[in-house]
Motif scaffolding. Structure first.
Motif, PDB file in Angstrom:
ATOM      1  N   ALA A  55       0.833  -1.208   0.000  1.00 12.90           N
ATOM      2  CA  ALA A  55       0.000   0.000   0.000  1.00 12.90           C
ATOM      3  C   ALA A  55       0.866   1.256   0.000  1.00 12.90           C
ATOM      4  O   ALA A  55       0.533   2.253  -0.658  1.00 12.90           O
ATOM      5  CB  ALA A  55      -0.941   0.002   1.200  1.00 12.90           C
ATOM      6  N   THR A  56       1.962   1.233   0.720  1.00 11.82           N
ATOM      7  CA  THR A  56       2.878   2.376   0.743  1.00 11.82           C
ATOM      8  C   THR A  56       3.508   2.590  -0.627  1.00 11.82           C
ATOM      9  O   THR A  56       3.635   3.734  -1.091  1.00 11.82           O
ATOM     10  CB  THR A  56       3.970   2.160   1.802  1.00 11.82           C
ATOM     11  N   LEU A  57       3.870   1.510  -1.291  1.00 12.76           N
ATOM     12  CA  LEU A  57       4.422   1.606  -2.632  1.00 12.76           C
ATOM     13  C   LEU A  57       3.390   2.184  -3.594  1.00 12.76           C
ATOM     14  O   LEU A  57       3.707   3.046  -4.434  1.00 12.76           O
ATOM     15  CB  LEU A  57       4.889   0.230  -3.100  1.00 12.76           C
ATOM     16  N   ASN A  58       2.143   1.742  -3.476  1.00 16.32           N
ATOM     17  CA  ASN A  58       1.087   2.281  -4.332  1.00 16.32           C
ATOM     18  C   ASN A  58       0.853   3.765  -4.061  1.00 16.32           C
ATOM     19  O   ASN A  58       0.655   4.557  -4.990  1.00 16.32           O
ATOM     20  CB  ASN A  58      -0.212   1.503  -4.121  1.00 16.32           C
ATOM     21  N   ALA A  59       0.874   4.147  -2.779  1.00 18.94           N
ATOM     22  CA  ALA A  59       0.697   5.558  -2.422  1.00 18.94           C
ATOM     23  C   ALA A  59       1.822   6.407  -2.994  1.00 18.94           C
ATOM     24  O   ALA A  59       1.601   7.521  -3.490  1.00 18.94           O
ATOM     25  CB  ALA A  59       0.637   5.706  -0.905  1.00 18.94           C
ATOM     26  N   PHE A  60       3.033   5.885  -2.932  1.00 23.16           N
ATOM     27  CA  PHE A  60       4.186   6.602  -3.480  1.00 23.16           C
ATOM     28  C   PHE A  60       4.058   6.771  -4.991  1.00 23.16           C
ATOM     29  O   PHE A  60       4.320   7.851  -5.541  1.00 23.16           O
ATOM     30  CB  PHE A  60       5.475   5.863  -3.125  1.00 23.16           C
ATOM     31  N   ARG A  61       3.635   5.729  -5.680  1.00 21.37           N
ATOM     32  CA  ARG A  61       3.503   5.805  -7.135  1.00 21.37           C
ATOM     33  C   ARG A  61       2.457   6.834  -7.553  1.00 21.37           C
ATOM     34  O   ARG A  61       2.647   7.580  -8.523  1.00 21.37           O
ATOM     35  CB  ARG A  61       3.150   4.422  -7.693  1.00 21.37           C
ATOM     36  N   ILE A  62       1.340   6.876  -6.824  1.00 24.04           N
ATOM     37  CA  ILE A  62       0.320   7.885  -7.127  1.00 24.04           C
ATOM     38  C   ILE A  62       0.870   9.285  -6.875  1.00 24.04           C
ATOM     39  O   ILE A  62       0.642  10.212  -7.664  1.00 24.04           O
ATOM     40  CB  ILE A  62      -0.958   7.630  -6.312  1.00 24.04           C
ATOM     41  N   ALA A  63       1.594   9.464  -5.777  1.00 20.15           N
ATOM     42  CA  ALA A  63       2.205  10.769  -5.486  1.00 20.15           C
ATOM     43  C   ALA A  63       3.156  11.178  -6.597  1.00 20.15           C
ATOM     44  O   ALA A  63       3.199  12.360  -6.995  1.00 20.15           O
ATOM     45  CB  ALA A  63       2.929  10.712  -4.142  1.00 20.15           C
ATOM     46  N   CYS A  64       3.914  10.223  -7.124  1.00 17.79           N
ATOM     47  CA  CYS A  64       4.841  10.540  -8.216  1.00 17.79           C
ATOM     48  C   CYS A  64       4.088  10.996  -9.458  1.00 17.79           C
ATOM     49  O   CYS A  64       4.468  12.001 -10.090  1.00 17.79           O
ATOM     50  CB  CYS A  64       5.693   9.316  -8.557  1.00 17.79           C
ATOM     51  N   ARG A  65       3.026  10.277  -9.828  1.00 14.06           N
ATOM     52  CA  ARG A  65       2.270  10.635 -11.036  1.00 14.06           C
ATOM     53  C   ARG A  65       1.594  11.991 -10.881  1.00 14.06           C
ATOM     54  O   ARG A  65       1.650  12.835 -11.781  1.00 14.06           O
ATOM     55  CB  ARG A  65       1.219   9.563 -11.340  1.00 14.06           C
ATOM     56  N   MET A  66       0.956  12.208  -9.736  1.00 15.74           N
ATOM     57  CA  MET A  66       0.265  13.474  -9.531  1.00 15.74           C
ATOM     58  C   MET A  66       1.255  14.618  -9.345  1.00 15.74           C
ATOM     59  O   MET A  66       1.012  15.750  -9.788  1.00 15.74           O
ATOM     60  CB  MET A  66      -0.682  13.360  -8.341  1.00 15.74           C
ATOM     61  N   GLY A  67       2.382  14.334  -8.711  1.00 13.52           N
ATOM     62  CA  GLY A  67       3.412  15.352  -8.563  1.00 13.52           C
ATOM     63  C   GLY A  67       4.003  15.759  -9.905  1.00 13.52           C
ATOM     64  O   GLY A  67       4.285  16.938 -10.145  1.00 13.52           O
ATOM     65  N   ALA A  68       4.187  14.769 -10.802  1.00  6.71           N
ATOM     66  CA  ALA A  68       4.694  15.078 -12.135  1.00  6.71           C
ATOM     67  C   ALA A  68       3.713  15.952 -12.910  1.00  6.71           C
ATOM     68  O   ALA A  68       4.124  16.882 -13.614  1.00  6.71           O
ATOM     69  CB  ALA A  68       4.974  13.776 -12.891  1.00  6.71           C
ATOM     70  N   ALA A  69       2.404  15.643 -12.774  1.00  6.78           N
ATOM     71  CA  ALA A  69       1.394  16.459 -13.458  1.00  6.78           C
ATOM     72  C   ALA A  69       1.391  17.871 -12.900  1.00  6.78           C
ATOM     73  O   ALA A  69       1.262  18.854 -13.658  1.00  6.78           O
ATOM     74  CB  ALA A  69       0.028  15.804 -13.294  1.00  6.78           C
ATOM     75  N   ARG A  70       1.524  18.009 -11.584  1.00  6.62           N
ATOM     76  CA  ARG A  70       1.569  19.343 -10.962  1.00  6.62           C
ATOM     77  C   ARG A  70       2.790  20.131 -11.429  1.00  6.62           C
ATOM     78  O   ARG A  70       2.710  21.314 -11.750  1.00  6.62           O
ATOM     79  CB  ARG A  70       1.576  19.206  -9.447  1.00  6.62           C
ATOM     80  N   LEU A  71       3.937  19.449 -11.494  1.00  4.66           N
ATOM     81  CA  LEU A  71       5.174  20.107 -11.928  1.00  4.66           C
ATOM     82  C   LEU A  71       5.060  20.558 -13.381  1.00  4.66           C
ATOM     83  O   LEU A  71       5.465  21.675 -13.735  1.00  4.66           O
ATOM     84  CB  LEU A  71       6.354  19.163 -11.753  1.00  4.66           C
ATOM     85  N   GLN A  72       4.479  19.693 -14.221  1.00  4.87           N
ATOM     86  CA  GLN A  72       4.317  20.048 -15.630  1.00  4.87           C
ATOM     87  C   GLN A  72       3.412  21.271 -15.786  1.00  4.87           C
ATOM     88  O   GLN A  72       3.691  22.166 -16.584  1.00  4.87           O
ATOM     89  CB  GLN A  72       3.745  18.871 -16.403  1.00  4.87           C
ATOM     90  N   THR A  73       2.337  21.307 -14.994  1.00  2.00           N
ATOM     91  CA  THR A  73       1.430  22.434 -15.064  1.00  2.00           C
ATOM     92  C   THR A  73       2.113  23.729 -14.618  1.00  2.00           C
ATOM     93  O   THR A  73       1.948  24.778 -15.237  1.00  2.00           O
ATOM     94  CB  THR A  73       0.188  22.187 -14.183  1.00  2.00           C
ATOM     95  N   SER A  74       2.902  23.641 -13.560  1.00  2.00           N
ATOM     96  CA  SER A  74       3.574  24.837 -13.050  1.00  2.00           C
ATOM     97  C   SER A  74       4.655  25.329 -13.998  1.00  2.00           C
ATOM     98  O   SER A  74       4.979  26.517 -14.018  1.00  2.00           O
ATOM     99  CB  SER A  74       4.198  24.549 -11.676  1.00  2.00           C
ATOM    100  N   ASN A  75       5.206  24.402 -14.821  1.00  2.00           N
ATOM    101  CA  ASN A  75       6.272  24.783 -15.753  1.00  2.00           C
ATOM    102  C   ASN A  75       5.728  25.269 -17.104  1.00  2.00           C
ATOM    103  O   ASN A  75       6.483  25.787 -17.917  1.00  2.00           O
ATOM    104  CB  ASN A  75       7.218  23.627 -15.989  1.00  2.00           C
ATOM    105  N   SER A  76       4.423  25.046 -17.331  1.00  3.59           N
ATOM    106  CA  SER A  76       3.862  25.394 -18.645  1.00  3.59           C
ATOM    107  C   SER A  76       3.357  26.832 -18.682  1.00  3.59           C
ATOM    108  O   SER A  76       3.267  27.502 -17.668  1.00  3.59           O
ATOM    109  CB  SER A  76       2.715  24.444 -18.971  1.00  3.59           C
TER     110      SER A  76
END
Length: 342
Positions: free
Chosen positions: A321-342
């Protein structure tokens, strides 16, 4: 993914008396764990050592003096470690809900949210905490989500999501007495909960999620003879959502709606109150579920199973479950970073 485009994901050790430190040691020992994120672990050094000892692992990290240093590190193949001083070993009694543990959790989470406000952190994944300990340690809200929302200045709608693989659930009411659930049910809350989970799933990588809405009453109200919430509140909300372009169906009786989701017909279910969705999700995969704090300006995730005081210190905690939580954080964090950089 180049290191410049990788999200900074902050990890915390959770409640010192629970299984959190062990879980983070097991998480960071996974092969290629740093390929999708620039990781920074924030915690007390002695507690991090204790977690590795319990897990029977040694995990290499790179010390940093502040969150501001993390993104600019030339070598991101090792997780960064930001040492803090929030709790002493003598203040912890394993498997007990204690004020010192709750206060420590709050201090570390607040530090990570401060980093997110400054643009130094793109997502947060926290190991399990204990609500009783947090309230003893100073939490002034019904749960951590409401603390996050106030701390981050959220004025719009927010709610918890519980996820299991490709299936996400949200709920119109959460940590309130069941007798109050009908009183807070409204067309607006259903619309907001549905729109939020739809957009959050898109941010997590599901391009066109299909959403199902649960009924409130047994048998979906049986045409009004077993309650009118479906007719007066839920059905109008579904019509409003469809008119806005969100692919949503329902309301479906809550005792059958998850069968449709398990068959792959839907990626999200909006439930009307806490246990309506939680029981189903936890029966489907207790050791794999993730809680996502929805509606916040920074993605925050955690395993859904809690501190597991009954097995703390035994080295047997399941990291899935911790691994799954981390993976979701990575995907959503990447989307947030992309939005902030665009």
């Amino acid at each position: 993914m180049s290191t410049q485009n990788m999200p900074v994901v902050a990890l915390t050790l959770g409640d010192a008396a629970g299984i959190g430190p062990e879980l983070i040691a097991k998480l960071l020992s996974q092969p290629h764990i740093t390929t999708g994120a620039n990781i920074v672990l924030v915690g007390d050094p002695w507690l991090w050592q204790e977690g590795q000892k319990t897990a029977g692992l040694t995990v290499a990290t790179q010390a940093v003096a502040s969150l501001a240093e993390v993104r600019a590190r030339p070598d991101q193949t090792l997780p960064a470690f930001l040492a803090v001083d929030t709790i002493r070993p003598e203040q912890v009694q394993r498997s007990q809900a204690l004020a010192a543990c709750g206060a420590s959790v709050l201090q570390v989470l607040n530090l990570c949210m401060d980093g997110a406000k400054r643009g130094e952190v793109d997502a947060i994944c926290f190991a399990p905490l204990n609500k009783q300990a947090m309230k003893l340690g100073g939490l002034q809200h019904e749960d951590e989500l409401h603390h996050f929302a106030e701390y981050l200045g959220v004025t719009g709608y927010f709610c918890e999501f519980n996820t299991l693989g490709d299936l996400w659930t949200s709920r119109v009411s959460s940590h309130i007495p069941l007798k109050d659930a009908a009183a807070v049910l409204s067309q607006q809350r259903i619309v907001e909960a549905t729109r939020l989970i739809y957009l959050s799933l898109q941010a997590s990588g599901t391009a066109q999620p299909k959403v199902a809405v649960a009924a409130f009453n047994p048998h979906g109200g049986d045409g009004g003879v077993c309650g009118r919430e479906e007719i007066d509140i839920i059905e109008p909300a579904v019509r409003e959502l469809r008119a806005s372009g969100i692919p949503v169906d329902g309301p479906f009786p809550a005792d059958t709606i998850f069968l449709k989701a398990v068959d792959g017909q839907y990626q999200a279910i909006v439930t009307m109150y806490h246990d309506q969705g939680q029981i189903a999700i936890k029966l489907l995969g207790f050791s794999k579920g993730v809680t996502v704090q929805g509606g916040l300006p920074v993605p925050i995730t955690t395993p859904a199973h809690g501190t597991a005081f009954d097995i703390a210190g035994q080295g047997v905690a399941d990291v899935n479950a911790t691994l799954n939580a981390f993976r979701i954080a990575c995907r959503m964090g990447a989307a947030r970073l992309q939005t902030s950089n665009s």
